[in-house]
Design a protein around this motif. Structure first.
Motif, PDB file in Angstrom:
ATOM      1  N   ARG A  85       0.154   3.800 -12.206  1.00  0.00           N
ATOM      2  CA  ARG A  85      -1.042   4.638 -12.125  1.00  0.00           C
ATOM      3  C   ARG A  85      -1.086   5.257 -10.727  1.00  0.00           C
ATOM      4  O   ARG A  85      -0.937   4.553  -9.722  1.00  0.00           O
TER       5      ARG A  85
ATOM      6  N   ILE B 213      -2.215   8.276  -3.991  1.00  0.00           N
ATOM      7  CA  ILE B 213      -2.155   6.819  -3.881  1.00  0.00           C
ATOM      8  C   ILE B 213      -1.594   6.245  -5.176  1.00  0.00           C
ATOM      9  O   ILE B 213      -2.118   6.524  -6.262  1.00  0.00           O
TER      10      ILE B 213
ATOM     11  N   THR C  89     -11.167  13.584  -7.739  1.00  0.00           N
ATOM     12  CA  THR C  89     -10.098  12.640  -8.037  1.00  0.00           C
ATOM     13  C   THR C  89      -9.457  12.979  -9.366  1.00  0.00           C
ATOM     14  O   THR C  89     -10.154  13.252 -10.345  1.00  0.00           O
TER      15      THR C  89
ATOM     16  N   ALA D 237       0.563   5.175  -0.133  1.00  0.00           N
ATOM     17  CA  ALA D 237      -0.302   6.350  -0.051  1.00  0.00           C
ATOM     18  C   ALA D 237       0.286   7.328   0.955  1.00  0.00           C
ATOM     19  O   ALA D 237       0.892   6.928   1.956  1.00  0.00           O
TER      20      ALA D 237
ATOM     21  N   GLU E 127      -6.443  11.220 -11.848  1.00  0.00           N
ATOM     22  CA  GLU E 127      -5.636  10.014 -12.010  1.00  0.00           C
ATOM     23  C   GLU E 127      -4.740  10.156 -13.224  1.00  0.00           C
ATOM     24  O   GLU E 127      -5.167  10.649 -14.273  1.00  0.00           O
TER      25      GLU E 127
ATOM     26  N   GLU F 217      -6.373  12.503  -4.619  1.00  0.00           N
ATOM     27  CA  GLU F 217      -7.692  12.775  -4.048  1.00  0.00           C
ATOM     28  C   GLU F 217      -7.654  14.120  -3.339  1.00  0.00           C
ATOM     29  O   GLU F 217      -6.806  14.350  -2.471  1.00  0.00           O
TER      30      GLU F 217
ATOM     31  N   ALA G  55       5.644   3.339  -9.828  1.00  0.00           N
ATOM     32  CA  ALA G  55       4.218   3.618 -10.021  1.00  0.00           C
ATOM     33  C   ALA G  55       3.876   3.602 -11.501  1.00  0.00           C
ATOM     34  O   ALA G  55       4.599   4.165 -12.326  1.00  0.00           O
TER      35      ALA G  55
ATOM     36  N   HIS H 107       0.862  -1.184   0.000  1.00  0.00           N
ATOM     37  CA  HIS H 107       0.000   0.000   0.000  1.00  0.00           C
ATOM     38  C   HIS H 107       0.896   1.230   0.000  1.00  0.00           C
ATOM     39  O   HIS H 107       1.720   1.421   0.905  1.00  0.00           O
TER      40      HIS H 107
ATOM     41  N   ARG I 132      -3.212   8.159  -8.218  1.00  0.00           N
ATOM     42  CA  ARG I 132      -4.464   8.905  -8.042  1.00  0.00           C
ATOM     43  C   ARG I 132      -4.273   9.977  -6.985  1.00  0.00           C
ATOM     44  O   ARG I 132      -3.733   9.713  -5.910  1.00  0.00           O
TER      45      ARG I 132
ATOM     46  N   HIS J  23      -1.817   3.168  -6.823  1.00  0.00           N
ATOM     47  CA  HIS J  23      -2.602   1.942  -6.695  1.00  0.00           C
ATOM     48  C   HIS J  23      -2.213   0.879  -7.714  1.00  0.00           C
ATOM     49  O   HIS J  23      -2.645  -0.273  -7.593  1.00  0.00           O
ATOM     50  N   VAL J  24      -1.436   1.224  -8.718  1.00  0.00           N
ATOM     51  CA  VAL J  24      -0.909   0.239  -9.672  1.00  0.00           C
ATOM     52  C   VAL J  24       0.594   0.428  -9.734  1.00  0.00           C
ATOM     53  O   VAL J  24       1.076   1.496 -10.134  1.00  0.00           O
ATOM     54  N   THR J  25       1.332  -0.581  -9.305  1.00  0.00           N
ATOM     55  CA  THR J  25       2.791  -0.505  -9.283  1.00  0.00           C
ATOM     56  C   THR J  25       3.380  -1.733  -9.948  1.00  0.00           C
ATOM     57  O   THR J  25       2.709  -2.758 -10.111  1.00  0.00           O
TER      58      THR J  25
END
Length: 567
Positions: free
Chosen positions: A339, A391, A353, A300, A355, A343, A337, A298, A341, A393-395
């Motif tokens: 993707r 965040i 948001t 973030a 992205e 917030e 990374a 995770h 995001r 979220h896709v790595t």
């Protein structure tokens, strides 16, 4: 007389098995609680077969069970309510239950679709003993609205068997547990199961329910008693396949104790090593480690602001604060990374948001910040933004780079950028506007058919083709290739002097060809049912340069067609 040494129970390995037999249907009930009192099942599809995947208590009371064909279940219960089985959501619920089970021990592993294995070694005394822990498990699951069967033993195999076969069916739900009598259906041979329902009715219905605490004690095997508690259980409790269970039943061996008394050599010759392995694992002769799944990665970082902000420059300043620690987390795990995001929480209570996507994994703030800046015009600050959260979220794994200093850094900074770096940055910037999925590149394919010589792939998730990958073509191909379109011309192989295409009339000025291409005979391609084609490069008097072909006919009639444009 010497006293035998006492067994160190504190260091004895203890395993807790948790089975959630109604996980699928109870996941549905969490969103639709009004269906709890009516027959409800989830249905899975395998080819053309639709069968029950999970059932609730009212459905089981009517004789429905997992694996039953849906049309048969509808005949038994015309008012049956069905919902589709969703393995993805059930897996997410089981993952949440795995995190919940972490309160009892840090060693928790998923086993199959609906069960967990927990290594309780050295942990039970923190909850007042195994019986108190067992009661806590059932109380928690009752509060969650989940049915659970649990067992504690020295080995994973014995705990698994106790959870499913000891002391009754053991479907614990909200304070009660059904016990198993000698006529339990899954203890019988397959040939007698069809008559089991009637025999239960003759004897007065299902076995009476007992209190949870009593059932809990029945499913806890004292240390060192794995052989004794396994002996009266059915062969299926060894986690062997149905063919082995049926083969042993034909020999009159229906309980584990019957098999334990037989010579291992003869069992191995007739039923294979799998049966011996499962027996040894259940008895603790062969080790069976529990490998808990690691916590998901995770990445973030959050920044809470003392006063609301609304200017683009303030958001950029916030990015300068949170992007470096995010990249440090990525580098610590060797990830980049793909993707990210952003917030932006507004004081009104809602969240906006943004992205971005990258063509190559990155762990440097200067790779991420320009892409966010390109999208700041989409932000509506409203009455102000009081929190930023970013965040990744896709790595993807990212190989570590060698740290250099002095003259080596100066040389690297002075070196020109490579084409691949420039292309990756260009794709990332372009993807921030139109989306990375819209940017594609062609990859060569092994086919002589014009429309199959290349395959479009996503540029952001693929590498460019190295030089020399594309096969050399003896004949040039048009810049624009489209599906064959009919051309009005005489149905002869000679190039027409006049023809009509797309509502316009053309006169041929020059033609070069033909180039004959045959269809792939091993495939039934609808577009090539017109047979062998003769391709021509035709230049018209008004300057159009078209790629025409004449189809000689096959399963469908031939004629003249246009398939490309060289301009």
């Amino acid at each position: 007389m010497s006293t035998p040494p006492r067994r160190n129970v504190a260091n004895q390995r203890r395993i807790l098995s948790l089975w959630f037999p109604r996980l699928g249907v109870e996941r549905v009930l969490r969103g639709e609680p009004a269906l709890a009192e009516i027959p409800l099942v989830t249905v899975s599809e395998t080819g053309n077969l639709r069968q029950l995947d999970s059932t609730n208590l009212p459905a089981e009371a009517l004789g429905l069970s997992r694996g039953q064909a849906l049309n048969e279940a509808m005949m038994l219960c015309p008012d049956l309510v069905t919902r589709p089985a969703e393995p993805g959501r059930e897996a997410a619920l089981l993952m949440a239950l795995r995190r919940w089970a972490g309160k009892f021990s840090p060693w928790v592993a998923e086993e199959g679709r609906e069960s967990l294995m927990v290594d309780l070694t050295g942990c039970a005394h923190l909850f007042g003993g195994e019986e108190a822990l067992f009661a806590q498990v059932h109380e928690d699951c009752g509060d969650l609205g989940l049915s659970v069967c649990a067992g504690i033993a020295d080995t994973a195999g014995a705990a698994w068997a106790l959870a499913r076969y000891a002391g009754g069916r053991g479907l614990v739900g909200k304070g009660a547990m059904q016990t198993r009598n000698g006529d339990a259906i899954d203890q019988e041979a397959r040939a007698t199961r069809s008559r089991a329902g009637k025999r239960h009715w003759v004897k007065g219905g299902p076995a009476p329910a007992t209190h949870m605490a009593g059932g809990a004690v029945q499913r806890i095997a004292p240390p060192g008693t794995a052989r004794q508690v396994l002996a009266p259980l059915p062969i299926a409790a060894l986690r062997v396949d149905e063919a082995t269970v049926a083969g042993l039943a034909r020999l009159g061996l229906r309980q584990i104790g019957d098999v334990l008394a037989l010579p291992r050599a003869s069992l191995s010759r007739r039923f294979g090593q799998a049966l011996i392995l499962r027996m040894d694992q259940a008895l603790g002769i062969q080790p069976e480690p529990i490998s808990p799944a690691g916590a998901p990665l995770h990445f973030a970082v959050r920044l809470s602001l003392p006063e609301p902000i609304g200017l683009d420059s303030d958001i950029v300043a916030g990015l300068d604060r949170i992007l470096p620690p995010l990249c440090e987390k990525l580098r610590a795990q060797g990830r980049g990374a793909r993707r990210v995001r952003l917030e932006l929480s507004r004081v009104e209570g809602d969240t906006q948001t943004i992205e971005i996507g990258l063509a190559q994994p990155a762990d440097q703030p200067d790779k991420l910040k320009p892409l966010f800046e390109m999208k700041l015009d989409e932000v509506d600050a409203g009455f102000g933004i009081d929190r930023l959260r970013v965040i990744a979220h896709v790595t993807e794994p990212l190989h570590a780079t060698e740290h250099k200093g002095g003259w080596a850094v100066a040389q690297e900074s002075a070196a020109p950028r490579t084409d691949s770096q420039d292309m990756a940055d260009f794709i990332a910037r372009l993807g921030a506007r139109v989306g990375l999925e819209a940017i594609r590149r062609a990859r060569p394919a092994d086919s002589h058919i014009p429309e199959k010589t290349s395959v479009p792939i996503a540029a952001a998730w693929s590498e460019p083709e190295p030089p020399g990958t594309w096969p050399p073509t003896m004949r040039p191909r048009p810049l624009t290739l489209f599906p064959p379109e009919p051309v009005s011309a005489p149905a002869t192989p000679e190039v027409p002097s006049d023809f009509r295409w797309r509502g316009r009339s053309f006169r041929t000025h020059a033609a070069l060809g033909p180039e004959r291409l045959a269809p792939e005979w091993w495939l039934d391609d609808r577009a090539w049912r017109t047979g062998v084609r003769d391709y021509w490069r035709v230049t018209t008097e008004d300057g159009a340069r078209l790629w025409l072909y004449y189809a000689h006919g096959g399963a469908q009639s031939g004629g003249w067609f246009a398939q490309g444009d060289f301009l």
